[in-house]
Design an enzyme around this catalytic site. Structure first.
Site, mmCIF file in Angstrom:
data_model
loop_
_atom_site.group_PDB
_atom_site.id
_atom_site.type_symbol
_atom_site.label_atom_id
_atom_site.label_comp_id
_atom_site.label_asym_id
_atom_site.label_seq_id
_atom_site.Cartn_x
_atom_site.Cartn_y
_atom_site.Cartn_z
ATOM 1 N N VAL A 89 0.835 -1.210 0.000
ATOM 2 C CA VAL A 89 0.000 0.000 0.000
ATOM 3 C C VAL A 89 0.870 1.260 0.000
ATOM 4 O O VAL A 89 0.346 2.375 -0.071
ATOM 5 C CB VAL A 89 -0.963 -0.004 1.222
ATOM 6 N N HIS A 105 -4.160 -4.082 -3.078
ATOM 7 C CA HIS A 105 -4.585 -3.943 -1.683
ATOM 8 C C HIS A 105 -4.806 -2.490 -1.299
ATOM 9 O O HIS A 105 -4.839 -2.172 -0.109
ATOM 10 C CB HIS A 105 -3.545 -4.586 -0.751
ATOM 11 N N GLY A 171 9.695 -10.427 -3.232
ATOM 12 C CA GLY A 171 9.549 -9.966 -1.854
ATOM 13 C C GLY A 171 8.204 -10.262 -1.237
ATOM 14 O O GLY A 171 7.661 -9.435 -0.505
HETATM 15 C C1 BV8 Z 1 -10.280 -11.988 0.110
HETATM 16 C C2 BV8 Z 1 -3.470 -4.113 3.027
HETATM 17 C C3 BV8 Z 1 -12.289 -12.733 -0.925
HETATM 18 C C4 BV8 Z 1 -3.574 -3.597 4.396
HETATM 19 C C5 BV8 Z 1 -3.330 -6.558 3.128
HETATM 20 C C6 BV8 Z 1 -10.727 -15.897 6.766
HETATM 21 C C7 BV8 Z 1 -11.583 -14.809 6.638
HETATM 22 C C8 BV8 Z 1 -11.526 -13.936 5.561
HETATM 23 C C9 BV8 Z 1 -10.569 -14.122 4.587
HETATM 24 C C10 BV8 Z 1 -9.701 -15.185 4.743
HETATM 25 C C11 BV8 Z 1 -9.763 -16.074 5.794
HETATM 26 N N1 BV8 Z 1 -8.782 -17.003 5.632
HETATM 27 C C12 BV8 Z 1 -8.073 -16.725 4.513
HETATM 28 C C13 BV8 Z 1 -8.630 -15.637 3.961
HETATM 29 C C14 BV8 Z 1 -8.211 -14.976 2.797
HETATM 30 C C15 BV8 Z 1 -7.332 -13.817 3.280
HETATM 31 C C16 BV8 Z 1 -5.937 -14.360 3.547
HETATM 32 O O1 BV8 Z 1 -5.229 -14.643 2.609
HETATM 33 N N2 BV8 Z 1 -5.562 -14.510 4.818
HETATM 34 C C17 BV8 Z 1 -4.235 -15.036 5.124
HETATM 35 C C18 BV8 Z 1 -3.706 -14.351 6.380
HETATM 36 C C19 BV8 Z 1 -4.370 -16.533 5.282
HETATM 37 N N3 BV8 Z 1 -7.334 -12.861 2.219
HETATM 38 C C20 BV8 Z 1 -8.219 -11.859 2.215
HETATM 39 O O2 BV8 Z 1 -9.002 -11.623 3.113
HETATM 40 C C21 BV8 Z 1 -8.225 -11.035 0.943
HETATM 41 N N4 BV8 Z 1 -9.565 -10.909 0.478
HETATM 42 O O3 BV8 Z 1 -9.880 -13.134 0.192
HETATM 43 O O4 BV8 Z 1 -11.528 -11.640 -0.369
HETATM 44 C C22 BV8 Z 1 -12.184 -12.674 -2.387
HETATM 45 C C23 BV8 Z 1 -10.946 -12.874 -3.006
HETATM 46 C C24 BV8 Z 1 -10.887 -12.850 -4.399
HETATM 47 C C25 BV8 Z 1 -12.003 -12.604 -5.143
HETATM 48 C C26 BV8 Z 1 -13.231 -12.396 -4.499
HETATM 49 C C27 BV8 Z 1 -13.319 -12.421 -3.124
HETATM 50 C C28 BV8 Z 1 -7.704 -9.634 1.216
HETATM 51 C C29 BV8 Z 1 -6.245 -9.716 1.619
HETATM 52 C C30 BV8 Z 1 -5.672 -8.293 1.681
HETATM 53 C C31 BV8 Z 1 -5.331 -7.939 3.110
HETATM 54 N N5 BV8 Z 1 -4.622 -6.659 3.112
HETATM 55 N N6 BV8 Z 1 -2.724 -5.371 3.073
HETATM 56 C C32 BV8 Z 1 -2.217 -3.257 4.946
HETATM 57 O O5 BV8 Z 1 -1.198 -3.274 4.235
HETATM 58 O O6 BV8 Z 1 -2.205 -2.936 6.148
HETATM 59 S S1 BV8 Z 1 -2.397 -7.977 3.147
HETATM 60 C C33 BV8 Z 1 -0.793 -7.692 3.649
HETATM 61 O O7 BV8 Z 1 -0.107 -8.946 3.419
HETATM 62 C C34 BV8 Z 1 -0.024 -6.704 2.821
HETATM 63 O O8 BV8 Z 1 -0.696 -6.283 1.660
HETATM 64 C C35 BV8 Z 1 1.182 -7.524 2.396
HETATM 65 O O9 BV8 Z 1 1.779 -7.036 1.276
HETATM 66 C C36 BV8 Z 1 0.523 -8.792 2.179
HETATM 67 C C37 BV8 Z 1 1.307 -10.004 1.872
HETATM 68 O O10 BV8 Z 1 2.413 -10.037 2.730
HETATM 69 P P1 BV8 Z 1 3.842 -9.955 2.010
HETATM 70 O O11 BV8 Z 1 3.845 -8.757 1.125
HETATM 71 O O12 BV8 Z 1 4.136 -11.261 1.390
HETATM 72 O O13 BV8 Z 1 4.791 -9.635 3.233
HETATM 73 P P2 BV8 Z 1 5.429 -10.691 4.239
HETATM 74 O O14 BV8 Z 1 5.992 -9.910 5.387
HETATM 75 O O15 BV8 Z 1 4.452 -11.797 4.480
HETATM 76 O O16 BV8 Z 1 6.646 -11.322 3.404
HETATM 77 C C38 BV8 Z 1 7.748 -10.500 3.064
HETATM 78 C C39 BV8 Z 1 8.670 -11.353 2.220
HETATM 79 O O17 BV8 Z 1 9.741 -10.538 1.773
HETATM 80 C C40 BV8 Z 1 9.265 -12.507 2.992
HETATM 81 O O18 BV8 Z 1 9.231 -13.674 2.172
HETATM 82 C C41 BV8 Z 1 10.733 -12.058 3.228
HETATM 83 O O19 BV8 Z 1 11.625 -13.163 3.193
HETATM 84 C C42 BV8 Z 1 10.968 -11.186 2.027
HETATM 85 N N7 BV8 Z 1 11.963 -10.143 2.251
HETATM 86 C C43 BV8 Z 1 12.223 -9.456 3.407
HETATM 87 N N8 BV8 Z 1 13.234 -8.571 3.176
HETATM 88 C C44 BV8 Z 1 13.577 -8.678 1.868
HETATM 89 C C45 BV8 Z 1 12.772 -9.674 1.264
HETATM 90 N N9 BV8 Z 1 12.893 -10.031 -0.019
HETATM 91 C C46 BV8 Z 1 13.828 -9.372 -0.754
HETATM 92 N N10 BV8 Z 1 14.628 -8.403 -0.259
HETATM 93 C C47 BV8 Z 1 14.533 -8.035 1.036
HETATM 94 N N11 BV8 Z 1 15.360 -7.074 1.512
#
Ligand code: BV8
Length: 231
Positions: A89, A105, A171
């Site tokens: 975001v 997002h 990432g």
């Molecule tokens: C949906 C915005 C239906 C806000 C975000 C129960 C109830 C309801 C929903 C669900 C449920 N169970 C599962 C779900 C689905 C849910 C979901 O996936 N939950 C997860 C937790 C299991 N998803 C949703 O609810 C989505 N909506 O499903 O609606 C639908 C879908 C499709 C069509 C119709 C209907 C909505 C999800 C959006 C949530 N909002 N963000 C905010 O930012 O505050 S999500 C949030 O996580 C961020 O956007 C973030 O970007 C995203 C993903 O995380 P990552 O970006 O991967 O970050 P993370 O820290 O995890 O990883 C970082 C990586 O970088 C690591 O691998 C690390 O090794 C690496 N790294 C670190 N440093 C470096 C690096 N790589 C390179 N260089 C470096 N220097």
């Protein structure tokens, strides 16, 4: 060549913006349910606005890094051939010069009226008493997609994945859906899939190749290799 790139918090880590699931990440400091769901916002809008106000200040103070700039360079070199989908975001891709960015997002720097749907540039700090510039009701929120809400521009993303010859995830830990499912769609459509990450993600087995390392190193190198292939 039609390239779809999906970025996550890891691409902005070296710009000083926290990731979510790394040690010390945002979800270890805050309860996701409290600050990134509509229910949490309804329960405690002050806490949620404070969470996003702090991130908005960090974002404004941050600058794009070499990885963001490399993706902007790739898009400029291959006009019409690069679709950048970000889960982030923050506005660092746009500030680095990327144009065709899909913020699935939402955007920290944009505000949304929950009543009338009006959107406007977010003020530095938002509060529950702010009034919508259009309908004057006190129903403002950050224009971000919370858990349980539908991500933006899913049709455009599906169309880009359908025509992709190359897919890169950069990432992202591959734990949030529907973004985590994009590599499967791309691969099914015959795209060559690569993962650029600090470590192998949960989805590593879905990719044809990995480039492991910090984004500011592996992303510029990957862009150079793509352009050397003649785009
Ligand atoms: C949906 C915005 C239906 C806000 C975000 C129960 C109830 C309801 C929903 C669900 C449920 N169970 C599962 C779900 C689905 C849910 C979901 O996936 N939950 C997860 C937790 C299991 N998803 C949703 O609810 C989505 N909506 O499903 O609606 C639908 C879908 C499709 C069509 C119709 C209907 C909505 C999800 C959006 C949530 N909002 N963000 C905010 O930012 O505050 S999500 C949030 O996580 C961020 O956007 C973030 O970007 C995203 C993903 O995380 P990552 O970006 O991967 O970050 P993370 O820290 O995890 O990883 C970082 C990586 O970088 C690591 O691998 C690390 O090794 C690496 N790294 C670190 N440093 C470096 C690096 N790589 C390179 N260089 C470096 N220097």
């Amino acid at each position: 060549m039609q390239i779809v790139i999906l970025t996550g918090a890891g691409i902005s880590a070296e710009s000083g913006l926290g990731t979510f699931r790394d040690a010390g990440g945002l979800w270890s400091q805050y309860d996701l349910e409290e600050v990134a769901t509509p229910e949490g916002f309804a329960r405690n809008p002050d806490l949620v606005h404070a969470f996003y106000n702090a991130r908005r200040a960090n974002c404004a103070a941050a600058t794009p890094n070499a990885a963001h700039r490399a993706l902007a360079r790739l898009e400029a070199a291959l006009p019409g051939q690069v679709t950048l989908v970000t889960q982030n975001v923050d506005d660092l891709h746009a500030r680095a010069g990327s144009r065709a960015v899909i913020q699935m997002h939402g955007a920290l720097m944009r505000a949304l009226c929950a009543e009338c749907g009006h959107r406007w540039p977010a003020p530095a700090t938002m509060s529950p008493t702010d009034r919508c510039p259009a309908c004057r009701r006190a129903a403002t929120r950050p224009d971000v997609v919370w858990f349980g809400e539908i991500p933006y521009r899913m049709d455009d993303i599906a169309a880009a994945l359908d025509r992709a010859t190359h897919f890169a995830a950069i990432g992202t830990s591959g734990q949030v859906w529907p973004a985590a499912g994009f590599v499967k769609s791309a691969r099914r459509n015959g795209a060559h899939c690569v993962e650029l990450n600090l470590e192998r993600s949960d989805l590593a087995a879905m990719f044809h190749a990995q480039h492991i390392g910090p984004a500011t190193e592996v992303v510029p190198a990957w862009v150079d290799s793509l352009l050397a292939q003649g785009g």
